[in-house]
Design a protein around this motif. Sequence first.
Motif, PDB file in Angstrom:
ATOM      1  N   VAL A  85      51.939  85.299 -18.214  1.00 24.20           N
ATOM      2  CA  VAL A  85      51.272  86.574 -17.981  1.00 24.20           C
ATOM      3  C   VAL A  85      52.117  87.682 -18.599  1.00 24.20           C
ATOM      4  N   ILE A  86      51.476  88.511 -19.393  1.00 24.49           N
ATOM      5  CA  ILE A  86      52.128  89.670 -20.007  1.00 24.49           C
ATOM      6  C   ILE A  86      51.328  90.890 -19.591  1.00 24.49           C
ATOM      7  N   SER A  87      52.015  91.886 -19.070  1.00 21.54           N
ATOM      8  CA  SER A  87      51.322  93.071 -18.586  1.00 21.54           C
ATOM      9  C   SER A  87      51.787  94.323 -19.310  1.00 21.54           C
ATOM     10  N   GLY A  88      50.943  95.346 -19.281  1.00 16.02           N
ATOM     11  CA  GLY A  88      51.245  96.596 -19.978  1.00 16.02           C
ATOM     12  C   GLY A  88      50.947  96.483 -21.460  1.00 16.02           C
ATOM     13  N   LEU A  93      50.697  94.555 -29.624  1.00 14.40           N
ATOM     14  CA  LEU A  93      51.127  93.298 -29.002  1.00 14.40           C
ATOM     15  C   LEU A  93      50.010  92.265 -29.044  1.00 14.40           C
ATOM     16  N   VAL A  94      48.821  92.675 -28.674  1.00 15.10           N
ATOM     17  CA  VAL A  94      47.698  91.742 -28.645  1.00 15.10           C
ATOM     18  C   VAL A  94      47.466  91.139 -30.025  1.00 15.10           C
ATOM     19  N   LEU A  95      47.451  91.963 -31.045  1.00 13.33           N
ATOM     20  CA  LEU A  95      47.235  91.444 -32.402  1.00 13.33           C
ATOM     21  C   LEU A  95      48.359  90.519 -32.834  1.00 13.33           C
ATOM     22  N   GLU A  96      49.592  90.887 -32.532  1.00 10.17           N
ATOM     23  CA  GLU A  96      50.741  90.041 -32.882  1.00 10.17           C
ATOM     24  C   GLU A  96      50.587  88.641 -32.283  1.00 10.17           C
ATOM     25  N   ILE A 110      57.129  84.985 -27.657  1.00 16.17           N
ATOM     26  CA  ILE A 110      56.437  85.940 -26.789  1.00 16.17           C
ATOM     27  C   ILE A 110      57.346  87.120 -26.487  1.00 16.17           C
ATOM     28  N   ARG A 111      58.598  86.843 -26.134  1.00 15.56           N
ATOM     29  CA  ARG A 111      59.553  87.925 -25.847  1.00 15.56           C
ATOM     30  C   ARG A 111      59.756  88.828 -27.063  1.00 15.56           C
ATOM     31  N   ARG A 118      57.060  97.212 -27.822  1.00 15.36           N
ATOM     32  CA  ARG A 118      57.761  98.320 -27.162  1.00 15.36           C
ATOM     33  C   ARG A 118      58.302  99.305 -28.195  1.00 15.36           C
ATOM     34  N   SER A 119      58.816  98.775 -29.273  1.00 17.06           N
ATOM     35  CA  SER A 119      59.431  99.637 -30.282  1.00 17.06           C
ATOM     36  C   SER A 119      58.402 100.470 -31.029  1.00 17.06           C
ATOM     37  N   GLN A 120      57.127 100.133 -30.916  1.00 16.32           N
ATOM     38  CA  GLN A 120      56.089 100.855 -31.625  1.00 16.32           C
ATOM     39  C   GLN A 120      55.462 101.967 -30.800  1.00 16.32           C
ATOM     40  N   ILE A 121      55.985 102.185 -29.606  1.00 10.26           N
ATOM     41  CA  ILE A 121      55.536 103.326 -28.807  1.00 10.26           C
ATOM     42  C   ILE A 121      56.453 104.485 -29.159  1.00 10.26           C
TER      43      ILE A 121
END
Length: 133
Positions: A85-88, A93-96, A110-111, A118-121
């Motif tokens: 489960v990945i949240s947020g 991320l989804v496309l990756e 996944i990590r 995160r780095s793209q925000i």
Amino acid sequence: MSQFIIATHSYLADGYKHSINFFNTEVKNIHYINAYTKEKNNFVEQLEKLLNEFEDEQVIILTDLPGGSVNKESANLIKQYNCNVISGINLSLVLELVLSSDEVLTDEKIRAAVEQARSQIVFMNDWLKGDDL
């Protein structure tokens, strides 16, 4: 092949569906649950039905809010269904993850995808001034 379940409050999952299809219309291993909508769907029942359907495959559940009920209900099923489960989530991320050519995604992959997202925000005002490099 990994199976992805995008589960969100309201109709955000549909938004991800349309965005993913914009980039690739051939993706067949993504499933969407719009939780707590007017249709009065039972989110947990829908999720468990998909998890049972893919019991012999890697399943990655992508949820919208870490503190939200969709994520909490999904996280409660991790041990029972041996899923991730990945949240947020965000579109990057989804496309990756869903467009990965890997048949099965390792925890390390996944990590790495989560860290990349995160780095793209970026707060663009600071970035344009050179303060956020």
